[in-house]
Structures are given as C-alpha cells and as structure tokens.
Scaffold this motif. Sequence first.
Motif, PDB file in Angstrom:
ATOM      1  N   TYR A   1      34.612  -7.667   7.873  1.00  0.00           N
ATOM      2  CA  TYR A   1      34.356  -6.240   7.641  1.00  0.00           C
ATOM      3  C   TYR A   1      34.602  -5.462   8.930  1.00  0.00           C
ATOM      4  O   TYR A   1      35.290  -4.437   8.941  1.00  0.00           O
ATOM      5  N   VAL A   2      34.050  -5.957  10.028  1.00  0.00           N
ATOM      6  CA  VAL A   2      34.183  -5.270  11.320  1.00  0.00           C
ATOM      7  C   VAL A   2      35.654  -5.169  11.731  1.00  0.00           C
ATOM      8  O   VAL A   2      36.101  -4.123  12.223  1.00  0.00           O
ATOM      9  N   LYS A   3      36.414  -6.209  11.481  1.00  0.00           N
ATOM     10  CA  LYS A   3      37.834  -6.215  11.884  1.00  0.00           C
ATOM     11  C   LYS A   3      38.643  -5.167  11.125  1.00  0.00           C
ATOM     12  O   LYS A   3      39.651  -4.675  11.632  1.00  0.00           O
ATOM     13  N   THR A   4      38.205  -4.809   9.916  1.00  0.00           N
ATOM     14  CA  THR A   4      38.937  -3.778   9.154  1.00  0.00           C
ATOM     15  C   THR A   4      38.729  -2.392   9.769  1.00  0.00           C
ATOM     16  O   THR A   4      39.430  -1.451   9.399  1.00  0.00           O
ATOM     17  N   LEU A   5      37.780  -2.272  10.680  1.00  0.00           N
ATOM     18  CA  LEU A   5      37.526  -0.992  11.352  1.00  0.00           C
ATOM     19  C   LEU A   5      38.104  -0.969  12.763  1.00  0.00           C
ATOM     20  O   LEU A   5      37.713  -0.150  13.598  1.00  0.00           O
ATOM     21  N   GLU A   6      39.060  -1.839  13.007  1.00  0.00           N
ATOM     22  CA  GLU A   6      39.720  -1.864  14.313  1.00  0.00           C
ATOM     23  C   GLU A   6      40.319  -0.483  14.609  1.00  0.00           C
ATOM     24  O   GLU A   6      40.869   0.175  13.736  1.00  0.00           O
ATOM     25  N   GLY A   7      40.156  -0.043  15.846  1.00  0.00           N
ATOM     26  CA  GLY A   7      40.632   1.283  16.224  1.00  0.00           C
ATOM     27  C   GLY A   7      39.499   2.300  16.328  1.00  0.00           C
ATOM     28  O   GLY A   7      39.658   3.357  16.931  1.00  0.00           O
TER      29      GLY A   7
ATOM     30  N   ILE B   1      34.116   0.384   2.833  1.00  0.00           N
ATOM     31  CA  ILE B   1      34.883   0.695   4.042  1.00  0.00           C
ATOM     32  C   ILE B   1      35.670   2.005   3.901  1.00  0.00           C
ATOM     33  O   ILE B   1      35.751   2.796   4.850  1.00  0.00           O
ATOM     34  N   ALA B   2      36.210   2.257   2.733  1.00  0.00           N
ATOM     35  CA  ALA B   2      36.946   3.511   2.523  1.00  0.00           C
ATOM     36  C   ALA B   2      36.023   4.714   2.713  1.00  0.00           C
ATOM     37  O   ALA B   2      36.421   5.738   3.282  1.00  0.00           O
ATOM     38  N   GLN B   3      34.782   4.574   2.255  1.00  0.00           N
ATOM     39  CA  GLN B   3      33.802   5.657   2.410  1.00  0.00           C
ATOM     40  C   GLN B   3      33.433   5.843   3.889  1.00  0.00           C
ATOM     41  O   GLN B   3      33.313   6.973   4.371  1.00  0.00           O
ATOM     42  N   VAL B   4      33.277   4.739   4.617  1.00  0.00           N
ATOM     43  CA  VAL B   4      32.994   4.822   6.057  1.00  0.00           C
ATOM     44  C   VAL B   4      34.105   5.601   6.761  1.00  0.00           C
ATOM     45  O   VAL B   4      33.838   6.517   7.556  1.00  0.00           O
ATOM     46  N   LYS B   5      35.337   5.249   6.450  1.00  0.00           N
ATOM     47  CA  LYS B   5      36.476   5.914   7.110  1.00  0.00           C
ATOM     48  C   LYS B   5      36.564   7.389   6.721  1.00  0.00           C
ATOM     49  O   LYS B   5      36.888   8.243   7.554  1.00  0.00           O
ATOM     50  N   ALA B   6      36.253   7.700   5.474  1.00  0.00           N
ATOM     51  CA  ALA B   6      36.304   9.092   5.019  1.00  0.00           C
ATOM     52  C   ALA B   6      35.265   9.940   5.747  1.00  0.00           C
ATOM     53  O   ALA B   6      35.552  11.061   6.199  1.00  0.00           O
TER      54      ALA B   6
ATOM     55  N   VAL C   1      27.564   9.663  16.316  1.00  0.00           N
ATOM     56  CA  VAL C   1      27.485   8.303  15.775  1.00  0.00           C
ATOM     57  C   VAL C   1      27.112   8.379  14.305  1.00  0.00           C
ATOM     58  O   VAL C   1      26.121   9.023  13.940  1.00  0.00           O
ATOM     59  N   GLY C   2      27.883   7.731  13.457  1.00  0.00           N
ATOM     60  CA  GLY C   2      27.536   7.633  12.043  1.00  0.00           C
ATOM     61  C   GLY C   2      26.937   6.271  11.764  1.00  0.00           C
ATOM     62  O   GLY C   2      27.510   5.255  12.146  1.00  0.00           O
TER      63      GLY C   2
ATOM     64  N   TRP D   1      23.125   6.551   4.988  1.00  0.00           N
ATOM     65  CA  TRP D   1      22.603   5.519   4.082  1.00  0.00           C
ATOM     66  C   TRP D   1      21.644   6.206   3.123  1.00  0.00           C
ATOM     67  O   TRP D   1      20.578   6.685   3.543  1.00  0.00           O
ATOM     68  N   PRO D   2      22.011   6.303   1.843  1.00  0.00           N
ATOM     69  CA  PRO D   2      21.240   7.115   0.896  1.00  0.00           C
ATOM     70  C   PRO D   2      19.762   6.737   0.783  1.00  0.00           C
ATOM     71  O   PRO D   2      18.943   7.580   0.409  1.00  0.00           O
ATOM     72  N   LYS D   3      19.380   5.509   1.113  1.00  0.00           N
ATOM     73  CA  LYS D   3      17.982   5.101   0.977  1.00  0.00           C
ATOM     74  C   LYS D   3      17.115   5.553   2.152  1.00  0.00           C
ATOM     75  O   LYS D   3      15.899   5.393   2.123  1.00  0.00           O
TER      76      LYS D   3
END
Length: 201
Positions: A87-93, A62-67, A54-55, A33-35
Amino acid sequence: MAQQKVKVCGMREAENIREVEALGVDLMGFIFWPKSSRYVSERPDYLPTKCKRVGVFVDENIAQVKAIANEYSLDYIQLHGKENTDYVKTLEGYHLIKAFNIATPEDFKACQAYEGLVDFFLFDTKGKSVGGNGEKFDWSVLSAYQGDTPFLLSGGISPDDAASVRAIHHPKFAGVDLNSRFEIEPALKNVEQLRKFIKGL
C-alpha cells in the motif's frame, strides 16, 4: 540535536487554524477518517500556508487518498491504520508518515519493513481508538528503537509535558504530535496552552 518539530493534529475550524498557525508550528494535521470526532467532512474556509499540511488516513482507498491530497494540496500523507508496505509503495512520490501503536519494545519490530519507504514514523499509544486516546505510553521504551527513520512522538502529550519532552535524547527523535490534551472540544485547540507548551520546548 536539531530543533524539535511541532505538529498539531485534528484541526478543522478556520479561525482556530489561523491562530495555531500563527504560533509557528511546523505541521498541521487534518483527519480524513469518518469515524473520528475530528473528521474533516468539508474543506475549511482557511488552510495553513506557513506550515506543512498533513492528511491523516486510516486504511483508506488509495484513489481517495490521492484525490484528497490533491484537493487539499497536502505536504504529507499520514497513514494511521494497518496499511502494509505494498500500500505504502503505491504512494511513492508523496511525503509519508506511518503511525505505529507502541506499548513495549517488541512493538518497534513492525517498523522495520517500512524503513526507506516513509519520511517519518509516528509512535502513538496503543488504545481503544486508532488515535486521539489522550493516553501516553512508557517513553522509556523509545530507547529500544534502533531504526534509521526519524520519528514523531504522539499519544497523550499534555500542556505540562514540555520538560519531559526536552529530556528525550534519542538521535532519531524529530518532534511531537499534539492533539486531544490541548483541546477545548474535539477539533478546537486551546491556543494559549499550545503557546505555553511550545515556549517550554
């Protein structure tokens, strides 16, 4: 009760990462988190191999989180902002930790929608910043948490708190998240203080 997990968050310096990892911690947090004063702007020369990585993200794309999860081979993604259940559901897996700011028993109601979607909740103190405020909330309110998801306790835990942590007997209490109270300066941990605390647990 199972052995409490120890997560040390806000790491950045390679040698400090090695020393803290050698203490036998379970999880190590890197803040993307840049701040944050503990922001990881470039990949450290060393990343832990014996504990889980842990990140920590705050309302990140979300694309940045996955990258970043891919680049750093993260074991867990910690969401420390206002990320909703869609948002959380898009990170399933991915293995997920969702943070909540707690002050009163009412604050646990926000957790209910996330049951079954994440591996751990993280209960932090309501403060001026998103995290790393170095302040505790009233741990007696933990008894009001009736959820099924195990939780990590965060917020101002200090080197002198091992006995107080041992005294918590909630069935879903999974461990502690240590950060600002164990620092020499932001993102640089006092290894001896950590060692003493972990031994005290």
